[in-house]
Design a protein around this motif. Structure first.
Motif, PDB file in Angstrom:
ATOM      1  N   MET A   4      -6.272  -1.647  32.640  1.00 35.56           N
ATOM      2  CA  MET A   4      -6.019  -1.767  34.687  1.00 35.56           C
ATOM      3  C   MET A   4      -4.700  -0.787  34.407  1.00 35.56           C
ATOM      4  SD  MET A   4      -6.803  -2.460  37.343  1.00 35.56           S
ATOM      5  CE  MET A   4      -8.306  -3.253  36.804  1.00 35.56           C
ATOM      6  N   GLN A   5      -3.470  -0.976  33.159  1.00 31.99           N
ATOM      7  CA  GLN A   5      -2.573  -0.560  33.350  1.00 31.99           C
ATOM      8  C   GLN A   5      -2.182   0.921  33.228  1.00 31.99           C
ATOM      9  OE1 GLN A   5       0.623  -2.761  31.301  1.00 31.99           O
ATOM     10  NE2 GLN A   5      -0.045  -4.499  32.030  1.00 31.99           N
ATOM     11  N   LEU A   6      -3.808   1.133  32.648  1.00 32.34           N
ATOM     12  CA  LEU A   6      -3.254   2.471  31.847  1.00 32.34           C
ATOM     13  C   LEU A   6      -3.709   3.255  32.914  1.00 32.34           C
ATOM     14  CD1 LEU A   6      -4.609   2.513  28.216  1.00 32.34           C
ATOM     15  CD2 LEU A   6      -2.266   3.490  29.489  1.00 32.34           C
ATOM     16  N   SER A   7      -4.853   3.008  34.165  1.00 29.50           N
ATOM     17  CA  SER A   7      -5.618   3.569  35.331  1.00 29.50           C
ATOM     18  C   SER A   7      -4.901   3.935  35.784  1.00 29.50           C
ATOM     19  CB  SER A   7      -6.808   3.031  35.310  1.00 29.50           C
ATOM     20  OG  SER A   7      -7.799   3.159  36.688  1.00 29.50           O
ATOM     21  N   ASN A   8      -3.823   2.153  36.632  1.00 29.57           N
ATOM     22  CA  ASN A   8      -2.497   3.016  37.284  1.00 29.57           C
ATOM     23  C   ASN A   8      -1.544   3.693  37.015  1.00 29.57           C
ATOM     24  OD1 ASN A   8      -4.226   0.306  38.770  1.00 29.57           O
ATOM     25  ND2 ASN A   8      -2.677  -0.843  38.302  1.00 29.57           N
ATOM     26  N   ARG A   9      -1.429   3.774  35.323  1.00 28.57           N
ATOM     27  CA  ARG A   9      -0.206   4.724  35.459  1.00 28.57           C
ATOM     28  C   ARG A   9      -1.208   5.981  35.143  1.00 28.57           C
ATOM     29  NH1 ARG A   9       2.745   3.458  29.541  1.00 28.57           N
ATOM     30  NH2 ARG A   9       3.359   1.420  30.519  1.00 28.57           N
ATOM     31  N   ALA A  10      -1.905   6.271  35.217  1.00 24.98           N
ATOM     32  CA  ALA A  10      -2.391   7.791  35.152  1.00 24.98           C
ATOM     33  C   ALA A  10      -2.095   8.844  37.055  1.00 24.98           C
ATOM     34  CB  ALA A  10      -3.783   7.721  35.189  1.00 24.98           C
ATOM     35  N   GLU A  54     -17.268   3.667  18.427  1.00 28.87           N
ATOM     36  CA  GLU A  54     -18.375   4.058  18.510  1.00 28.87           C
ATOM     37  C   GLU A  54     -18.821   5.489  19.398  1.00 28.87           C
ATOM     38  OE1 GLU A  54     -18.536   1.404  18.850  1.00 28.87           O
ATOM     39  OE2 GLU A  54     -19.279   0.891  16.532  1.00 28.87           O
ATOM     40  N   GLY A  55     -17.613   5.677  20.085  1.00 30.89           N
ATOM     41  CA  GLY A  55     -17.704   7.269  21.105  1.00 30.89           C
ATOM     42  C   GLY A  55     -17.604   6.722  22.298  1.00 30.89           C
ATOM     43  N   ASN A  56     -18.073   5.310  23.016  1.00 30.33           N
ATOM     44  CA  ASN A  56     -18.058   4.975  23.846  1.00 30.33           C
ATOM     45  C   ASN A  56     -16.331   4.673  24.805  1.00 30.33           C
ATOM     46  OD1 ASN A  56     -21.062   4.359  23.813  1.00 30.33           O
ATOM     47  ND2 ASN A  56     -20.190   2.197  22.631  1.00 30.33           N
ATOM     48  N   ILE A  57     -16.680   5.727  26.350  1.00 30.36           N
ATOM     49  CA  ILE A  57     -15.649   5.152  27.302  1.00 30.36           C
ATOM     50  C   ILE A  57     -15.199   4.382  27.864  1.00 30.36           C
ATOM     51  CG2 ILE A  57     -14.625   7.032  28.905  1.00 30.36           C
ATOM     52  CD1 ILE A  57     -15.787   8.943  28.119  1.00 30.36           C
ATOM     53  N   LEU A  58     -13.849   4.249  27.378  1.00 31.74           N
ATOM     54  CA  LEU A  58     -13.218   2.949  27.995  1.00 31.74           C
ATOM     55  C   LEU A  58     -12.467   2.409  28.748  1.00 31.74           C
ATOM     56  CD1 LEU A  58     -12.556   1.077  24.261  1.00 31.74           C
ATOM     57  CD2 LEU A  58     -14.646   0.935  26.372  1.00 31.74           C
ATOM     58  N   THR A  59     -11.473   4.165  29.619  1.00 26.75           N
ATOM     59  CA  THR A  59     -11.188   4.430  29.988  1.00 26.75           C
ATOM     60  C   THR A  59     -10.171   6.084  30.465  1.00 26.75           C
ATOM     61  OG1 THR A  59      -8.224   3.755  31.622  1.00 26.75           O
ATOM     62  CG2 THR A  59      -8.739   4.389  28.592  1.00 26.75           C
TER      63      THR A  59
END
Length: 467
Positions: free
Chosen positions: A72-78, A100-105
């Motif tokens: 969440m913090q990384l998304s807000n920092r974008a 496994e390559g699944n996108i998290l953020t």
């Protein structure tokens, strides 16, 4: 396989062709490794940059055990567009996936989020070898293992920049620009090839024009260039030598015959004089003496014409025009006055000409004396000059020459059908001598009807540009 030599025409074309093919092959083989749109190993500078981003993230979230909070913090920092060192060129977008390559953020714009990341992840063969790939203005790098909230994740970073893609990438994307660059590279080679072909051909054409004007001169510069043109130049020079030899042989034979004829003519005239002294004058003896004189005059002019044609390589010198024809015009003016005729002439230009003085004086003298002989009572001589050439016009108000015979009067021994020639007593060689002299000086002579009613002779000569 016998390869053609490079000093031949086909050899040069062969060399240019294979050189061009080699350049194309090098470009084609180099594109995969040079094209940043292809995935390739991460260079040391970019790897250091990516490692720095990873260490900053691990240090920032070292005490956080909840991965959802970190995401969440990384998304807000974008939206705040983080930087490494406060440099606009170092702005980046972070992407985290599981092992496994699944996108998290995601961070950044929709273009990178929707297509570029998934395409880049799919092309990764091993997480142990970080790679990079260019997507438009974004340079995607990764993956790099990272520990967040006690979980092993993979970090991808996209570094956007304001710089345009590399030059050759833009060329590949724009076929018109690529074609222009290919033309720009190939044009010097093509121009060089065209020059290599045109220069010897132009020299050969100029030499052919000189031969057409009667200048049988060997030009050793023709024997340069490619093997084909060297061979053609040698053959051309051999032809000129052969033709020159044939003409010289004919002129020498004509000269020898003329000399041999003078001896019996001299004896004939002596015999005629003795017969006149013993028997007295008679119409028959006078006719024999007159014809002998005409024949001797004809032989003399024939010898002069032969010498002129034989000495086509005469030594030339630069002379002022006035020194050539000023005295001649004064003598012609006096001669015309004695015949109750009026001769007028314009001022001689203060220019210089390169040539044989004797031939130039003889050429102009012949046409002026012809005008004096055949004009009724007016003769006009006009001089005109341009920066490149001199024009001399001699015209009279006599009976002239029929239009269909104007081109034939320069032929040796040609006699026109009008009264202009029937009462002349001439040999028909004067204008032939003039035409030969003018031609040997790269000039031109032409006959036409004068506005005064008689014959107009126009001759042009190139002027010397030396002072």
């Amino acid at each position: 396989m016998n390869l053609p030599k490079f000093n031949s025409l086909y050899g040069r074309i062969f060399a240019i062709f294979w050189f061009t093919m080699l350049l194309i092959l090098i470009v084609v083989l180099s594109l995969p490794s040079l094209d940043p749109r292809k995935s390739r190993d991460l260079p040391g500078a970019e790897l250091h940059r990516l490692t720095e981003v990873k260490e900053n993230l691990e240090l920032t979230f070292a005490g956080e055990q909840n991965l959802a909070v970190i995401l969440m913090q990384l998304s807000n920092r974008a939206n705040r567009r983080p930087r490494l060192h406060g440099d606009d060129r170092d702005r980046y977008h972070l992407f985290l996936t599981d092992m496994e390559g699944n996108i998290l953020t995601l961070s950044g714009n929709q273009e990178v989020r929707s297509r570029a990341l998934q395409n880049f992840i799919t092309g990764i063969e091993s997480v142990d070898h970080p790679q990079q790939r260019l997507y438009g203005h974004f340079l995607m790098t990764g993956p790099l293992p990272i520990q967040l909230a006690n979980r092993s994740l993979l970090l991808y970073v996209a570094f956007p920049g304001n710089r345009p893609p590399p030059f050759f990438v833009r060329l590949l994307d724009n076929p018109v620009s690529f074609l222009l660059v290919v033309m720009l590279i190939s044009t010097p080679l093509l121009l060089w090839l065209a020059w290599a072909l045109s220069q010897p051909a132009q020299k050969l054409a100029q030499a052919s024009q000189r031969v057409a004007r009667g200048e049988f001169q060997v030009d050793h510069s023709l024997e340069q260039g490619t093997a084909e043109f060297r061979q053609a130049g040698k053959s051309f020079n051999h032809m000129v030598e052969a033709v020159n030899g044939m003409i010289s042989g004919q002129q020498r034979l004509l000269s020898d015959i003329s000399h041999e004829l003078r001896s019996p003519l001299t004896r004939l005239r002596m015999a005629t004089a003795l017969a006149t002294r013993k028997q007295g004058e008679s119409p028959e003896l006078e006719r024999i003496d007159t014809e002998a004189q005409r024949l001797e005059q004809m032989i003399g002019e024939l010898l002069e014409l032969s010498r002129m044609q034989l000495n086509s390589h005469m030594n030339q010198e630069i002379q002022p025009l006035s020194s050539l024809w000023e005295t001649l015009l004064e003598d012609a003016l006096f001669e015309a006055e004695q015949m109750s005729k009026k001769l007028t002439y314009t001022a001689i230009p203060e220019r210089k000409i390169s040539g044989n003085p004797q031939l130039l004086m003889s050429a102009v003298e012949n046409i002026i004396r012809n005008a004096i002989n055949y004009g009724k009572d007016q003769i006009q001589v006009t001089f005109r000059d341009t920066p490149q050439q001199l024009t001399v016009i001699v015209e009279d108000n006599g009976e002239g020459v029929p239009d269909d015979e104007l081109e034939d009067i320069f032929r040796p021994f040609y006699r026109v059908s009008t009264a202009r020639d029937r009462h002349s007593g001439g040999t028909g060689l004067g204008l032939a001598i003039t035409e030969s002299a003018i031609r040997q000086h790269n000039g031109h002579i032409e006959a036409s009807r004068s506005p005064m009613g008689g014959l107009m002779i126009t001759l042009t000569l190139p002027l010397s540009d030396k002072t």
